[in-house]
Design a protein around this motif. Structure first.
Motif, PDB file in Angstrom:
ATOM      1  N   ASP A   4      23.370  59.214 -57.698  1.00  0.00           N
ATOM      2  CA  ASP A   4      23.394  57.851 -57.166  1.00  0.00           C
ATOM      3  C   ASP A   4      24.732  57.526 -56.510  1.00  0.00           C
ATOM      4  O   ASP A   4      25.264  56.424 -56.642  1.00  0.00           O
ATOM      5  N   THR A   6       7.212  62.663 -45.837  1.00  0.00           N
ATOM      6  CA  THR A   6       8.602  62.581 -46.258  1.00  0.00           C
ATOM      7  C   THR A   6       8.824  61.273 -46.970  1.00  0.00           C
ATOM      8  O   THR A   6       8.185  60.266 -46.699  1.00  0.00           O
ATOM      9  N   ARG A  20      15.888  63.211 -53.816  1.00  0.00           N
ATOM     10  CA  ARG A  20      15.828  61.784 -53.540  1.00  0.00           C
ATOM     11  C   ARG A  20      15.160  61.049 -54.702  1.00  0.00           C
ATOM     12  O   ARG A  20      14.422  61.659 -55.478  1.00  0.00           O
ATOM     13  N   SER A  34      14.243  57.582 -46.531  1.00  0.00           N
ATOM     14  CA  SER A  34      15.633  57.995 -46.644  1.00  0.00           C
ATOM     15  C   SER A  34      16.411  56.984 -47.468  1.00  0.00           C
ATOM     16  O   SER A  34      16.360  55.789 -47.227  1.00  0.00           O
ATOM     17  N   CYS A  35      17.165  57.494 -48.465  1.00  0.00           N
ATOM     18  CA  CYS A  35      17.992  56.625 -49.304  1.00  0.00           C
ATOM     19  C   CYS A  35      18.994  57.507 -50.013  1.00  0.00           C
ATOM     20  O   CYS A  35      18.980  58.727 -49.892  1.00  0.00           O
ATOM     21  N   GLU A  94      22.706  65.011 -55.942  1.00  0.00           N
ATOM     22  CA  GLU A  94      23.187  65.769 -54.782  1.00  0.00           C
ATOM     23  C   GLU A  94      24.181  66.821 -55.252  1.00  0.00           C
ATOM     24  O   GLU A  94      25.128  66.519 -55.991  1.00  0.00           O
ATOM     25  N   PRO A 103      20.675  59.851 -52.521  1.00  0.00           N
ATOM     26  CA  PRO A 103      20.036  60.814 -53.413  1.00  0.00           C
ATOM     27  C   PRO A 103      20.225  60.445 -54.889  1.00  0.00           C
ATOM     28  O   PRO A 103      21.279  59.960 -55.287  1.00  0.00           O
ATOM     29  N   GLN A 137      19.624  68.317 -52.345  1.00  0.00           N
ATOM     30  CA  GLN A 137      19.445  66.912 -52.704  1.00  0.00           C
ATOM     31  C   GLN A 137      18.083  66.699 -53.357  1.00  0.00           C
ATOM     32  O   GLN A 137      17.121  67.392 -53.038  1.00  0.00           O
ATOM     33  N   SER A 194      12.696  61.462 -60.859  1.00  0.00           N
ATOM     34  CA  SER A 194      13.311  62.426 -59.946  1.00  0.00           C
ATOM     35  C   SER A 194      13.403  63.765 -60.672  1.00  0.00           C
ATOM     36  O   SER A 194      14.030  63.854 -61.729  1.00  0.00           O
ATOM     37  N   GLU A 205      11.552  61.834 -56.192  1.00  0.00           N
ATOM     38  CA  GLU A 205      11.105  63.054 -55.524  1.00  0.00           C
ATOM     39  C   GLU A 205      10.972  64.194 -56.529  1.00  0.00           C
ATOM     40  O   GLU A 205      11.772  64.332 -57.451  1.00  0.00           O
TER      41      GLU A 205
END
Length: 282
Positions: free
Chosen positions: A89, A18, A53, A21-22, A27, A24, A51, A209, A56
């Motif tokens: 963002d 994974t 990230r 976490s931050c 989203e 997105p 989402q 992304s 990603e």
């Protein structure tokens, strides 16, 4: 079998990978869309949320007509939702255009521009000096195996080469989020496989992304960090799958028993949805 929720399906190599976490990069919240005319209405999206990230690579797979392309049009600001919001963002950008880099199913290169001039178009529109834009375009073209074709016109290239040029044009856009709408669907199986490997190599270098539409489970597993499985129309999320296989990805992953097991599990979810809704899956 219940598929609601966002827990990852487990598969392979012991544990899911994974991302940290931050906030997105992209989203989608509670997206709703219905098309209406005097005689009928078609409910296309139903409370769809997802989402992407930062850095990603996310894929969406689902039945034909489940609203995937409609969602791209809404994200790109080309179509207004009936309800729901788009955030990038942390900023609400619902209805705003020019916030994503987009690659359609067909290359959509301008036939009157050379391959090089197609690739450098985003830099040109940004006002980058011609010399700097051309140098950047030629560097990327060399890395993409297009060196020597700078002054060629799109119609002289193979389908795979045109797709590479189209991807480079999207890559050179300043937007952080790239939306890829079945970018390899028009290619033959061998060229498609080559393009998947090429895209993996390029993406590993840039880590943009990405949100990609595909109908191919194997392609989604090979390329993605996570996968959203969509229902039949009206499209909603059945499952988010965290892809557990480490990067860099290699072709021998396709024969790994854990890869095959995860592919089979995703296929079962989609087939159950097909049976339940009587929908058509490509």
């Amino acid at each position: 079998m219940t598929h609601q929720g966002s827990q990852p399906l487990q598969g392979g190599h012991g544990q899911s990978q994974t991302l940290t976490s931050c906030a997105p990069a992209l989203e989608v919240r509670g997206m709703q869309k219905t098309f209406r005319d005097r005689r009928s209405e078609i409910h296309v999206l139903n409370n769809l949320s997802l989402q992407v990230r930062p850095g990603e690579f996310v894929s969406m797979i689902g039945p034909s007509g489940s609203g995937k392309s409609t969602l791209f049009h809404i994200i790109g600001g080309l179509m207004a939702p009936d309800a729901g919001s788009i955030f990038m963002d942390g900023q609400d950008v619902t209805g705003a255009q020019g916030r994503i880099a987009y690659m359609p199913q067909q290359p959509a290169l301008f036939p009157w521009r050379t391959v090089e001039d197609n690739v450098l178009l985003p830099e040109e529109l940004r006002g980058t000096s011609k010399a700097a834009a051309r140098a950047s375009a030629r560097d990327w073209m060399k890395r993409a195996g297009l060196a020597g074709f700078e002054k060629a016109y799109p119609h002289t290239l193979s389908g795979g080469m045109q797709q590479r040029a189209a991807f480079l044009r999207a890559l050179m856009s300043p937007q952080e989020v790239m939306c890829l709408d079945e970018p390899f669907s028009a290619l033959d199986a061998l060229t498609r496989s080559d393009m998947q490997r090429w895209l993996l190599d390029i993406w590993e270098d840039t880590r943009r992304s990405v949100l990609m539409i595909t109908h191919h489970i194997e392609e989604a597993l090979l390329l993605s960090d996570s996968i959203y499985i969509l229902s039949a129309r009206p499209g909603t999320i059945l499952k988010r799958v965290e892809v557990p296989f480490p990067r860099p990805r290699r072709d021998d992953m396709l024969t790994d028993p854990s890869f095959i097991a995860l592919r089979t599990e995703i296929s079962a979810i989609m087939r159950e949805e097909q049976h339940k809704r009587g929908s058509y899956l490509e």
